[in-house]
Every structure is written in structure tokens, then in C-alpha cells.
Design a protein around this motif. Structure first.
Motif, PDB file in Angstrom:
ATOM      1  N   VAL A  78      -4.461   3.343   1.936  1.00  0.00           N
ATOM      2  CA  VAL A  78      -4.389   4.098   0.678  1.00  0.00           C
ATOM      3  C   VAL A  78      -3.877   3.212  -0.452  1.00  0.00           C
ATOM      4  CG1 VAL A  78      -3.170   5.997  -0.486  1.00  0.00           C
ATOM      5  CG2 VAL A  78      -4.162   6.361   1.765  1.00  0.00           C
ATOM      6  N   ALA A  79      -2.842   2.431  -0.193  1.00  0.00           N
ATOM      7  CA  ALA A  79      -2.295   1.536  -1.217  1.00  0.00           C
ATOM      8  C   ALA A  79      -3.322   0.481  -1.620  1.00  0.00           C
ATOM      9  CB  ALA A  79      -1.020   0.871  -0.713  1.00  0.00           C
ATOM     10  N   LEU A  80      -4.059  -0.049  -0.665  1.00  0.00           N
ATOM     11  CA  LEU A  80      -5.093  -1.036  -0.968  1.00  0.00           C
ATOM     12  C   LEU A  80      -6.191  -0.436  -1.843  1.00  0.00           C
ATOM     13  CD1 LEU A  80      -6.005  -3.949  -0.457  1.00  0.00           C
ATOM     14  CD2 LEU A  80      -7.275  -3.105   1.512  1.00  0.00           C
ATOM     15  N   ILE A  81      -6.615   0.777  -1.541  1.00  0.00           N
ATOM     16  CA  ILE A  81      -7.645   1.445  -2.343  1.00  0.00           C
ATOM     17  C   ILE A  81      -7.147   1.701  -3.761  1.00  0.00           C
ATOM     18  CG2 ILE A  81      -8.937   3.610  -2.611  1.00  0.00           C
ATOM     19  CD1 ILE A  81      -9.157   3.658   0.481  1.00  0.00           C
ATOM     20  N   ILE A  82      -5.929   2.216  -3.901  1.00  0.00           N
ATOM     21  CA  ILE A  82      -5.384   2.515  -5.235  1.00  0.00           C
ATOM     22  C   ILE A  82      -5.187   1.242  -6.054  1.00  0.00           C
ATOM     23  CG2 ILE A  82      -3.352   3.407  -6.453  1.00  0.00           C
ATOM     24  CD1 ILE A  82      -3.153   5.539  -4.258  1.00  0.00           C
ATOM     25  N   VAL A  83      -4.689   0.186  -5.436  1.00  0.00           N
ATOM     26  CA  VAL A  83      -4.483  -1.080  -6.146  1.00  0.00           C
ATOM     27  C   VAL A  83      -5.831  -1.688  -6.553  1.00  0.00           C
ATOM     28  CG1 VAL A  83      -3.673  -3.454  -5.838  1.00  0.00           C
ATOM     29  CG2 VAL A  83      -2.219  -1.552  -5.203  1.00  0.00           C
ATOM     30  N   THR A  84      -6.833  -1.572  -5.696  1.00  0.00           N
ATOM     31  CA  THR A  84      -8.168  -2.065  -6.048  1.00  0.00           C
ATOM     32  C   THR A  84      -8.724  -1.294  -7.246  1.00  0.00           C
ATOM     33  OG1 THR A  84      -8.578  -2.690  -3.750  1.00  0.00           O
ATOM     34  CG2 THR A  84     -10.499  -2.466  -5.192  1.00  0.00           C
ATOM     35  N   LEU A  85      -8.580   0.019  -7.248  1.00  0.00           N
ATOM     36  CA  LEU A  85      -9.034   0.832  -8.384  1.00  0.00           C
ATOM     37  C   LEU A  85      -8.257   0.491  -9.656  1.00  0.00           C
ATOM     38  CD1 LEU A  85      -9.501   4.303  -6.633  1.00  0.00           C
ATOM     39  CD2 LEU A  85     -11.283   2.709  -7.364  1.00  0.00           C
ATOM     40  N   LEU A  86      -6.959   0.265  -9.517  1.00  0.00           N
ATOM     41  CA  LEU A  86      -6.141  -0.138 -10.659  1.00  0.00           C
ATOM     42  C   LEU A  86      -6.637  -1.454 -11.245  1.00  0.00           C
ATOM     43  CD1 LEU A  86      -3.441   0.135 -12.342  1.00  0.00           C
ATOM     44  CD2 LEU A  86      -2.409  -1.270 -10.553  1.00  0.00           C
ATOM     45  N   ASN A  87      -6.944  -2.396 -10.384  1.00  0.00           N
ATOM     46  CA  ASN A  87      -7.423  -3.697 -10.843  1.00  0.00           C
ATOM     47  C   ASN A  87      -8.785  -3.585 -11.527  1.00  0.00           C
ATOM     48  OD1 ASN A  87      -7.332  -6.518 -11.151  1.00  0.00           O
ATOM     49  ND2 ASN A  87      -8.557  -6.796  -9.316  1.00  0.00           N
ATOM     50  N   VAL A  88      -9.718  -2.872 -10.888  1.00  0.00           N
ATOM     51  CA  VAL A  88     -11.092  -2.807 -11.405  1.00  0.00           C
ATOM     52  C   VAL A  88     -11.187  -1.981 -12.680  1.00  0.00           C
ATOM     53  CG1 VAL A  88     -13.407  -1.941 -10.876  1.00  0.00           C
ATOM     54  CG2 VAL A  88     -12.145  -3.235  -9.164  1.00  0.00           C
ATOM     55  N   PHE A  89     -10.477  -0.853 -12.742  1.00  0.00           N
ATOM     56  CA  PHE A  89     -10.663   0.060 -13.864  1.00  0.00           C
ATOM     57  C   PHE A  89      -9.605  -0.044 -14.958  1.00  0.00           C
ATOM     58  CE2 PHE A  89     -13.028   2.311 -10.484  1.00  0.00           C
ATOM     59  CZ  PHE A  89     -14.272   2.264 -11.089  1.00  0.00           C
ATOM     60  N   VAL A  90      -8.503  -0.769 -14.715  1.00  0.00           N
ATOM     61  CA  VAL A  90      -7.462  -0.875 -15.742  1.00  0.00           C
ATOM     62  C   VAL A  90      -7.197  -2.327 -16.123  1.00  0.00           C
ATOM     63  CG1 VAL A  90      -5.056  -0.378 -16.301  1.00  0.00           C
ATOM     64  CG2 VAL A  90      -6.379   1.285 -15.011  1.00  0.00           C
ATOM     65  N   LEU A  91      -6.797  -3.163 -15.162  1.00  0.00           N
ATOM     66  CA  LEU A  91      -6.345  -4.507 -15.492  1.00  0.00           C
ATOM     67  C   LEU A  91      -7.466  -5.420 -15.978  1.00  0.00           C
ATOM     68  CD1 LEU A  91      -3.774  -5.063 -12.617  1.00  0.00           C
ATOM     69  CD2 LEU A  91      -3.354  -4.358 -14.965  1.00  0.00           C
ATOM     70  N   ILE A  92      -8.615  -5.409 -15.337  1.00  0.00           N
ATOM     71  CA  ILE A  92      -9.722  -6.272 -15.768  1.00  0.00           C
ATOM     72  C   ILE A  92     -10.234  -5.866 -17.149  1.00  0.00           C
ATOM     73  CG2 ILE A  92     -12.106  -6.946 -15.259  1.00  0.00           C
ATOM     74  CD1 ILE A  92     -11.305  -7.017 -12.299  1.00  0.00           C
ATOM     75  N   PRO A  93     -10.480  -4.564 -17.433  1.00  0.00           N
ATOM     76  CA  PRO A  93     -10.899  -4.209 -18.802  1.00  0.00           C
ATOM     77  C   PRO A  93      -9.866  -4.566 -19.869  1.00  0.00           C
ATOM     78  CG  PRO A  93     -11.441  -2.432 -17.312  1.00  0.00           C
ATOM     79  CD  PRO A  93     -10.609  -3.411 -16.533  1.00  0.00           C
ATOM     80  N   ILE A  94      -8.576  -4.434 -19.564  1.00  0.00           N
ATOM     81  CA  ILE A  94      -7.552  -4.787 -20.546  1.00  0.00           C
ATOM     82  C   ILE A  94      -7.571  -6.289 -20.819  1.00  0.00           C
ATOM     83  CG2 ILE A  94      -5.054  -5.014 -20.855  1.00  0.00           C
ATOM     84  CD1 ILE A  94      -4.760  -2.253 -19.647  1.00  0.00           C
ATOM     85  N   SER A  95      -7.714  -7.101 -19.786  1.00  0.00           N
ATOM     86  CA  SER A  95      -7.739  -8.550 -20.006  1.00  0.00           C
ATOM     87  C   SER A  95      -8.988  -8.960 -20.781  1.00  0.00           C
ATOM     88  CB  SER A  95      -7.652  -9.307 -18.681  1.00  0.00           C
ATOM     89  OG  SER A  95      -8.814  -9.102 -17.907  1.00  0.00           O
ATOM     90  N   ASN A  96     -10.113  -8.299 -20.553  1.00  0.00           N
ATOM     91  CA  ASN A  96     -11.325  -8.605 -21.311  1.00  0.00           C
ATOM     92  C   ASN A  96     -11.202  -8.161 -22.753  1.00  0.00           C
ATOM     93  OD1 ASN A  96     -12.520  -9.718 -19.070  1.00  0.00           O
ATOM     94  ND2 ASN A  96     -13.636  -7.859 -18.527  1.00  0.00           N
TER      95      ASN A  96
END
Length: 176
Positions: A78-96
Motif C-alpha cells: 500500500v505504501a509503495l502504491i501511494i508513494v508511486t502515485l504521489l511521485n507520478v501525479f504530484v512531484l513530477i508535474p511540480i518539478s516540470n
């Protein structure tokens, strides 16, 4: 179940408190550490994983009667899935989004601007270039060595060492 002589609930709770505290410290002092840990790993994702894993583990141990190995396995997934979603949908768009506000001086060639400080024949003036992302004010010289008065619209021909080389922009209306 116990690990290192402590109940698992206590270990999960300590991990949650420590990872929460380190996350807050990272938020406050993360810019200092960014250059040190650049490319090694992303601390935001690591701390998020530990926080989610330990919170789920604590709740699982306190409120369920499942085996501790099953609780840990489910929480890790569950933690891996949530962290992956956080990375794909929040952190990567913010850095771009941060990178999209950067411009290169070569991108200014061919743009039009307005003289805000008159450009003398053999000296420097200032030109304001407006766009949808903001305004850029740069020093400018006249390419044809002619004076350009304040308020005149100019065309950027080239950029040399951060100084715009401009000439007066004359709009022509062509009707076909």
C-alpha cells in the motif's frame, strides 16, 4: 509479536513519530541538503514511504488480529502504491512546472519589446519584453547605431553577453 525486545506497535509508533519529525525538518532545511543528496535518492518519497508504512503497521497491529508478517507485507504494498502515485501525479508535474518558467537568452531572438530607457547611438538602454509568463527587462544596444527613443517598439535581433541587440520594429499591414 516482539522485535528487539519491543512490541511491534511501539516500533511502528516510534518510526511514525521519527519519520514525521524528519519530514518536517526536511521541509524546513531541504534546500540545504538538496545539493548533497542530488541524484542519490528522493528524500520526500523515502520519508513518505516510511510514514505511510509505519502508520499502517501501527493501525494494523492495534486494531486487527492478523499475523504481523501479513500486516507488514500489505502495508509495504500500500505504501509503495501511494508513494508511486504521489511521485507520478504530484512531484513530477511540480518539478516540470518549475522548469517551464526558465528561459534561454537565445529564446529572445525575434521577440518584440518596448524601450523603457532610451537607447543612445553608442550606449545602453533598456527593453521590456512581455509574454504570458511574465516580463523580462534586459539591457539593449541599437544594432544600426541609431538612437531609439523611450516607448518605441523594437525587434530583438540577437543577444550577446546578456545584452539585446535591437532595431526599431515597423509593423506593416499586408492585405491580400
Amino acid at each position: 509479536m516482539e522485535l528487539f525486545g519491543y512490541p511491534l506497535e511501539t516500533i511502528y509508533l516510534y518510526a511514525l513519530i521519527i519519520s514525521g519529525a524528519v519530514t518536517v525538518l526536511y521541509l524546513l532545511f531541504g534546500d540545504v541538503l538538496m545539493g548533497v543528496m542530488d541524484g542519490i535518492f528522493n528524500p520526500t518519497l523515502f520519508f513518505s514511504f516510511i510514514t505511510i508504512f509505519s502508520a499502517g503497521g501501527y493501525l494494523g497491529e492495534v486494531f486487527s488480529s492478523f499475523h504481523s508478517g501479513l500486516i507488514a507485507s500489505v502495508n509495504a504494498v500500500v505504501a509503495l502504491i501511494i508513494v508511486t502515485l504521489l511521485n507520478v501525479f504530484v512531484l513530477i508535474p511540480i518539478s516540470n512546472a518549475e522548469e517551464s518558467l526558465v528561459y534561454k537568452e537565445s529564446d529572445l531572438r525575434g521577440r518584440t519589446g518596448t524601450v523603457i530607457t532610451a537607447v543612445p547611438e553608442d550606449g545602453y538602454g533598456e527593453v521590456l519584453i512581455e509574454s504570458t509568463t511574465g516580463r523580462i527587462s534586459k539591457p539593449a544596444i541599437s544594432l544600426k547605431k541609431t538612437a531609439i527613443p523611450n516607448g518605441k517598439k523594437v525587434l530583438v535581433i540577437d543577444v550577446v553577453n546578456g545584452v539585446l541587440q535591437v532595431e526599431v520594429y515597423e509593423e506593416t499591414n499586408h492585405f491580400f
